[in-house]
Design a protein around this motif. Structure first.
Motif, PDB file in Angstrom:
ATOM      1  N   UNK A 355       0.839  -1.198   0.000  1.00 59.72           N
ATOM      2  CA  UNK A 355       0.000   0.000   0.000  1.00 59.72           C
ATOM      3  C   UNK A 355       0.870   1.242   0.000  1.00 59.72           C
ATOM      4  N   UNK A 356       1.984   1.159   0.774  1.00 55.97           N
ATOM      5  CA  UNK A 356       2.913   2.280   0.779  1.00 55.97           C
ATOM      6  C   UNK A 356       3.471   2.536  -0.607  1.00 55.97           C
ATOM      7  N   UNK A 357       3.753   1.472  -1.327  1.00 53.60           N
ATOM      8  CA  UNK A 357       4.274   1.605  -2.688  1.00 53.60           C
ATOM      9  C   UNK A 357       3.228   2.261  -3.593  1.00 53.60           C
ATOM     10  N   UNK A 358       1.960   1.884  -3.387  1.00 51.32           N
ATOM     11  CA  UNK A 358       0.886   2.514  -4.162  1.00 51.32           C
ATOM     12  C   UNK A 358       0.807   4.002  -3.821  1.00 51.32           C
ATOM     13  N   UNK A 359       0.837   4.301  -2.528  1.00 47.13           N
ATOM     14  CA  UNK A 359       0.740   5.701  -2.103  1.00 47.13           C
ATOM     15  C   UNK A 359       1.906   6.498  -2.664  1.00 47.13           C
ATOM     16  N   UNK A 360       3.058   5.882  -2.621  1.00 45.60           N
ATOM     17  CA  UNK A 360       4.265   6.490  -3.174  1.00 45.60           C
ATOM     18  C   UNK A 360       4.066   6.813  -4.657  1.00 45.60           C
ATOM     19  N   UNK A 361       3.500   5.831  -5.364  1.00 48.57           N
ATOM     20  CA  UNK A 361       3.282   6.016  -6.797  1.00 48.57           C
ATOM     21  C   UNK A 361       2.240   7.101  -7.064  1.00 48.57           C
ATOM     22  N   UNK A 362       1.245   7.186  -6.178  1.00 47.56           N
ATOM     23  CA  UNK A 362       0.140   8.133  -6.384  1.00 47.56           C
ATOM     24  C   UNK A 362       0.444   9.506  -5.770  1.00 47.56           C
ATOM     25  N   UNK A 363       1.677   9.778  -5.490  1.00 43.72           N
ATOM     26  CA  UNK A 363       2.091  11.065  -4.923  1.00 43.72           C
ATOM     27  C   UNK A 363       1.366  11.371  -3.611  1.00 43.72           C
ATOM     28  N   UNK A 364       1.213  10.355  -2.765  1.00 40.56           N
ATOM     29  CA  UNK A 364       0.674  10.597  -1.437  1.00 40.56           C
ATOM     30  C   UNK A 364      -0.824  10.374  -1.302  1.00 40.56           C
ATOM     31  N   UNK A 461       6.767   2.763 -10.775  1.00 39.51           N
ATOM     32  CA  UNK A 461       7.119   1.694  -9.846  1.00 39.51           C
ATOM     33  C   UNK A 461       8.131   2.236  -8.826  1.00 39.51           C
ATOM     34  N   UNK A 462       8.047   1.734  -7.587  1.00 38.34           N
ATOM     35  CA  UNK A 462       8.960   2.215  -6.554  1.00 38.34           C
ATOM     36  C   UNK A 462      10.380   1.733  -6.835  1.00 38.34           C
ATOM     37  N   UNK A 463      11.377   2.395  -6.233  1.00 41.01           N
ATOM     38  CA  UNK A 463      12.763   1.968  -6.464  1.00 41.01           C
ATOM     39  C   UNK A 463      13.030   0.581  -5.886  1.00 41.01           C
ATOM     40  N   UNK A 464      14.139   0.006  -6.276  1.00 39.51           N
ATOM     41  CA  UNK A 464      14.433  -1.383  -5.886  1.00 39.51           C
ATOM     42  C   UNK A 464      14.628  -1.544  -4.393  1.00 39.51           C
ATOM     43  N   UNK A 465      15.077  -0.463  -3.754  1.00 33.66           N
ATOM     44  CA  UNK A 465      15.281  -0.591  -2.314  1.00 33.66           C
ATOM     45  C   UNK A 465      13.944  -0.811  -1.607  1.00 33.66           C
ATOM     46  N   UNK A 466      12.845  -0.423  -2.272  1.00 38.64           N
ATOM     47  CA  UNK A 466      11.528  -0.728  -1.718  1.00 38.64           C
ATOM     48  C   UNK A 466      10.984  -2.035  -2.269  1.00 38.64           C
ATOM     49  N   UNK A 467      11.233  -2.285  -3.549  1.00 39.03           N
ATOM     50  CA  UNK A 467      10.664  -3.497  -4.144  1.00 39.03           C
ATOM     51  C   UNK A 467      11.333  -4.763  -3.628  1.00 39.03           C
TER      52      UNK A 467
END
Lengths: 645, 506
Positions: A355-364, A461-467
């Motif tokens: 979900x954090x990755x989604x939020x990250x992608x959606x600019x918050x 897509x989030x950076x690899x350190x998150x993926x």
């Protein structure tokens, strides 16, 4: 030694990052804390393997005496047994992954070093909690995680909502903690010690101990069980004391994953398992545990179905899953509760971080109504969210399938009224779980994009350190279930737990689980699929239907949307009266009444003195006069006393 | 002379007065005199602290009785002796006084600018009185010190205080004096009956049960005001609000302990039967103190008043602990007293830090300080947590031991006495949020400076002690283990004796 390193390495990392973070910079603070966490994980794996598979002996790691008052003696000491080793392993591994993920997620924040220091300090507190060898050190960790939770929820302290949520979390937790503290005191009164080995050794001797309360004699074990469970209710957000958890989502998402899904909130479940040797002989308290757990599981799931904030859906899901764990503990299947705790840690951390990755992608953006159509743009996140949802929904062969089914089977196998209640609540909750999980997936990733053009273009897509951590957690969500199924709750459980979870000789729940009717075994899977189908029908096939249903059944919809109005009820029933009482006590009690007496006396004296001054020349004489009277009274009193003698 | 042939206690007691005499003879320009007085006060109080460390290292914790005893006949015709000595119960309070005094001097370094010489003199006199009070082993000597504390404190509030200082000082003086008069009567009665004012002798003197009752109330009147117990607590918030920062530190840190110390030194050992009889009354008042004043604290808009009210609540826990008559309760009460001395002192210093900068204590005038003052935010958080009684800080251990002790007496006592756990969390976090968290919106706060090196020096020892007491309280409880055990045994024996006596009578 390995075990002690696993516990204390995060403390070292936290201290370095916290004290010198500003000096050495964010990068170095991240490096130190992550290095310490990796070290802790490696040691934890070593300690776990050595104990469970290598035949190492369980034991204790003494550190120092903590406090002593008469016969009340408490040590700082680590307990190294299967239960502690499993928990330490889970905490360190999940925490390490979340540390790494945070490097990406918190990128650009103004106080990264502080965040990492907090995360590590939290991990240390949690490790102290699970590796404690007595109730008070457990309480130390218990309060420590509460504090870190407070600090991390309020990490963005310039947001009023974050501050409010942080305070709420701490206060609600403390309400539970008061119960816990009283429980510890009662344990001391009954057993004369609060050290686990000594308590567990004396369980047989105090079976008939009674405790007088509210005009009735209760078995002391039952009272202990209920008091400790009140503590667990606070920490694990069970019905009544659950209100803080959804608000806690104000914190950064990695915090939600680490604290409010994988570790801290499971402390209550852990406590039940740790104290199983005593709880086994408190059937009344256990029934209460099952009842609250089952009710929470269903209650929270209903709310989860109507929420629109992606993190809040998962938060209510956590509440609900914790309820499942308490159902298991309540029917005596502590092994199953810890098993679900373990699988849940992986898939729920995964869901939160996803979900954090989604939020990250959606600019918050966190509102699912403004998402949709994301799956092509962030396929990897989409994939891991599927893995997490499958595990949560209990679909074979994902981990939730094994652990959740085991809980429902155990509830049925218990054969008690409250056990059946747990089963039916759990079964209904399973339907809702699958429903809200796929509702979340479909609203977020499918359908037409509802976000504005600019945001959609920015989706990435989030950076690899998150993926990377996400993929590892997905792997965990897939494998943890079947790898530990037979070991933890199968026939070999006695060998695996090796005495760290004790059950009464009359407790055959785990064995009876094998003999439940076929439909009981099949029901969770079938109903889970039904929930998925329902979500698909409502949100993919006929997307206009949810709004229509909401309009048709508006009261029910509003009830769920507003979380059964519990917050409003508490506000109206507790918070406002408390503040009003505070003002009343101050202005009326202190200022008017209590101070009214001396102030009134003072003004009376002033008036009298004013009159006296007419006869006397100055205040000095008044003082002399007063003194004289005082002397007369005093000597008269003494004379009287002497005569009495 | 004592067994070591070295009058350590007298030295610690009277040494500050020597510094005071030096200050009195300072001559020259006002600024020079001020600077020199500060220096003399700091040096003197530091030397006193170093001397008092002799107690820390020389004290034999296995001995429950009085140590470092000195005895000089004073008024032999009245049976009054100048007698000093400490046991496990009093020794650490001597140290608490000697630790806090130099800290107070240092904390007043810049904030006190008028009549510096007299201010420093007052503090040194105050130190003599406090230390003497905890060391005195003669009731008469004790009473002199006990009352002697009043005068310098009265001046500190009344001269260097805030706008309503005269009201506050007079209220403080009258309240305490009213109690003291009754104690003087009790002292006379005790002396008449027992024929001595020697405290160790009195502690084992059996007063008639009927007399114990009214003696108890006479003591109670005096000690309850000092503690302060509900409902004679209202002088405290006023005194705190008006007092200068260092005055508040000593007031909360040491002066509030005098009442509780009085209970332990006099009421419990001398009047065991009456203490047991009226314990329920004390419990009731204490529980009211905990719950009621916590609520009052929640509504405060002045930082100092809030902390003052929290002090009343915390001292309620102490009085509960004392009257449980078991080792856990009394040990916890003692630890809570020490902890509160350090923590509330530190909290008042925290208020002083921002007061020195902004000249207001109104909570609403602050907000968002975390951005500008990170070190301050950290310190404030630590002491906030200690005040809430978080495990790992000093506040927890004492409070928890009292809870255990109270539980052995009564479940409801433990429950209501521990409501401070929840209410304390509420008012302290609410305070912290309004001052430290939130967005920094006020223009005049933008330029506020973080704590200076001098202020860090003031806080550092308090931080160390707070954590030390929380993680390894054994260093402290070890001092009084034997004495508290003896006290509890004495109490039980006296009660058993009374029961036996009652059996004979009936």
């Amino acid at each position: 030694m390995l075990f002690a390193t696993a516990v204390f390495a995060p403390l070292f990392g936290a201290a370095v990052a916290g004290l010198f973070g500003k000096l050495i910079g964010d990068r170095a603070a991240q490096a130190v804390t992550i290095f310490c966490m990796v070290l802790a994980s490696v040691c934890a794996i070593g300690a776990f393997v050595a104990l469970v598979y290598g035949g190492a002996a369980p034991g204790t790691v003494p550190i120092a005496t903590w406090l002593k008052a008469g016969s009340f003696e408490v040590d700082w000491q680590l307990r190294y047994d299967a239960l502690a080793a499993v928990m330490v392993l889970m905490v360190t591994v999940v925490s390490t992954l979340i540390h790494i993920y945070s490097v990406g997620y918190m990128h650009g924040d103004s106080a990264v070093w502080k965040f990492f220091s907090y995360l590590s300090l939290f991990s240390f507190s949690m490790l102290m909690l699970v590796s404690s060898n007595n109730l008070l050190q457990l309480f130390f960790g218990w309060e420590g995680v509460g504090l870190m939770s407070y600090l991390l929820i309020g990490f963005w302290y310039d947001r009023p909502s974050a501050c409010a949520a942080a305070i709420k979390a701490f206060i609600v937790n403390r309400i539970g903690d008061l119960g816990f503290a009283l429980g510890i005191a009662l344990v001391f009164v009954v057993f004369g010690t609060i050290s686990f080995p000594q308590i567990f050794a004396a369980v047989g001797a105090h079976q008939t101990a009674m405790f007088h309360l509210l005009g009735t004699d209760w078995r002391a074990y039952e009272v202990i069980g209920v008091l400790l469970f009140i503590g667990a209710m606070g920490k694990s957000a069970q019905l009544g004391l659950h209100v803080w958890l959804p608000d806690a989502m104000e914190g950064p998402t990695p915090v939600s994953a680490l604290i409010h899904a994988a570790t801290m909130v499971t402390a209550g479940v852990f406590l039940m398992a740790r104290f199983s040797p005593v709880l086994e002989y408190a059937p009344g308290a256990l029934a209460f545990v099952t009842f609250i757990g089952a009710t929470t599981a269903l209650f929270a799931a209903t709310i989860g179905c109507a929420q629109n904030d992606i993190k809040r859906v998962i938060a209510y899901s956590t509440c609900s899953q914790l309820g499942y764990m308490f159902v298991a503990a309540g029917v005596g299947a502590y092994q199953a509760s810890i098993f679900h705790l373990l699988t849940h840690a992986f898939f729920k951390a995964l869901l939160f971080l996803g979900a954090g990755s989604v939020i990250h992608a959606m600019s918050g953006e966190q509102d699912m109504r403004r998402m949709g159509g994301l799956w092509k743009k962030i396929p990897l996140t989409y994939m891991v969210m599927w893995a997490g949802s499958l595990a949560l929904g209990g679909v074979f062969p994902f981990s939730g399938y094994f652990s959740k089914d085991a809980i429902l089977e155990a509830a049925w196998a218990a054969g008690t009224g409250v056990g059946y209640y747990g089963f039916w609540c759990g079964l209904m909750a399973a339907l809702l779980t699958a429903f809200y999980s796929w509702r979340l997936l479909l609203m977020t990733f499918h359908g037409t994009p509802k976000a504005d053009e600019h945001t959609m273009q920015h989706v990435h897509e989030s950076p690899w350190v998150m993926m990377g951590p996400l993929l590892l957690l997905a792997l965990g969500a897939l494998t943890v279930g079947f790898s530990f199924d037979s070991q933890m709750i199968g026939a070999g459980w006695e060998h695996f737990w090796n005495g760290s979870i004790a059950v009464a000789p009359t407790n055959h729940v785990l064995a009876n689980m094998e003999h439940v009717p076929g439909w009981v075994k099949a029901a969770p899977s079938v109903i889970g699929l039904a929930g998925i189908a329902l979500a698909y029908y409502l949100y993919m096939a006929v997307p206009s239907l949810p709004a229509m249903l909401a309009a048709r059944f508006r009261p029910i919809y509003l009830l769920l949307l507003n979380k059964w109005y519990v917050d409003e009820l508490y506000d109206w029933l507790l918070v406002r009266p408390a503040m009003a009482l505070a003002r009343l006590a101050w202005q009326i009690g202190d200022v008017t009444i209590i101070d009214g007496v001396p102030n009134g006396l003072a003004s009376l004296t002033e008036r009298l003195a004013g009159r006296a001054a007419r006869f006397e020349t100055g205040s000095l004489a008044v003082y002399a006069f007063t003194m004289l009277i005082g002397l007369v009274v005093a000597s008269g009193f003494v004379l009287l006393l002497m005569m009495v003698r | 002379m004592n067994q070591m042939g070295f009058p350590l206690l007298s030295l610690v007691t009277w040494m500050p007065l020597v510094g005071g005499v030096v200050i009195m003879f300072l001559r020259g320009e006002a600024a020079v005199v001020a600077a020199q007085s500060r220096l003399v006060a700091l040096v003197t109080s530091t030397i006193v602290f170093l001397l008092s460390l002799g107690l820390w290292f020389g004290f034999n914790s296995a001995d429950p009785g009085f140590q470092f005893v000195e005895q000089v006949p004073w008024l032999p015709q009245w049976g009054i002796t100048y007698k000093m000595g400490v046991d496990g119960i009093s020794v650490l309070f001597v140290l608490l006084s000697t630790v806090l005094t130099p800290i107070c001097v240092l904390a007043s370094w810049e904030s006190i600018t008028s009549r510096v010489r007299e201010y420093m003199l007052s503090f040194l006199v105050l130190e003599t009185m406090m230390v003497g009070m905890f060391c005195a082993l003669d009731f008469f000597v004790f009473y002199m010190f006990f009352e002697g504390v009043l005068l310098p404190m009265y001046l500190i509030i009344g001269v260097w205080g805030g706008p309503r200082r005269v009201y506050a000082a007079v209220k403080f003086f009258l309240y305490t004096l009213a109690g003291s008069v009754l104690m003087l009567l009790a002292l006379l009665a005790v002396w008449l009956v027992a024929g001595t004012t020697d405290i160790p002798t009195l502690m084992h003197y059996s007063f008639p049960v009927g007399m114990q009752d009214w003696l108890f109330f006479a003591f109670l009147a005096s000690f309850a005001v000092k503690v302060p117990m509900w409902p004679v607590h209202t002088w405290l918030p006023d005194a705190h609000v008006e007092a200068p920062t260092a005055g508040s530190v000593i007031l909360a840190g040491v002066l509030l302990k005098m009442g509780a110390y009085g209970f332990l030194r006099f009421s419990l050992p001398m009047l065991p039967v009456a203490s047991a009889t009226f314990a329920p009354l004390i419990f009731a008042l204490s529980v009211v103190a905990v719950v009621y004043t916590s609520f009052v604290a929640l509504a405060q808009q002045d930082m100092k008043k809030l902390i003052a009210y929290s002090s009343v609540a915390h001292m309620g826990v102490v009085t509960i602990g004392i009257f449980t008559f078991n080792v856990q309760g009394i040990s916890g009460a003692l630890l809570q007293m020490l902890s509160h001395g350090i923590v509330s002192g530190a909290l008042f210093l925290c208020v002083g830090v921002v007061y020195d900068r902004m000249h207001t204590r109104e909570i609403a005038r602050y907000g968002g300080l975390a951005d500008r003052m990170p070190v301050y935010a950290f310190l404030f958080m630590l002491f906030t947590l200690a005040s809430m009684g978080l495990p790992g800080t000093s506040g927890f251990v004492g409070e928890f031991l009292v809870l255990v002790g109270a539980f052995e007496v009564n479940f409801w006592l433990a429950l209501f006495g521990s409501l401070g756990m929840i209410l304390g969390t509420a008012y302290m976090l609410y305070l912290y949020r309004r001052v430290i968290f939130g967005a920094l919106t006020r223009a005049d706060l933008r330029s506020i400076k973080d704590v200076s090196p001098r202020e860090v020096m003031v806080f550092a020892p308090l931080v160390v002690i707070t954590l030390w007491m929380g993680v390894y309280p054994l260093s402290f409880t070890g001092f009084w283990e034997a004495s508290v055990h003896a006290l509890v045994m004495h109490q039980q024996a006296a009660l058993a004796g009374a029961v036996k006596l009652a059996g004979v009578v009936h």
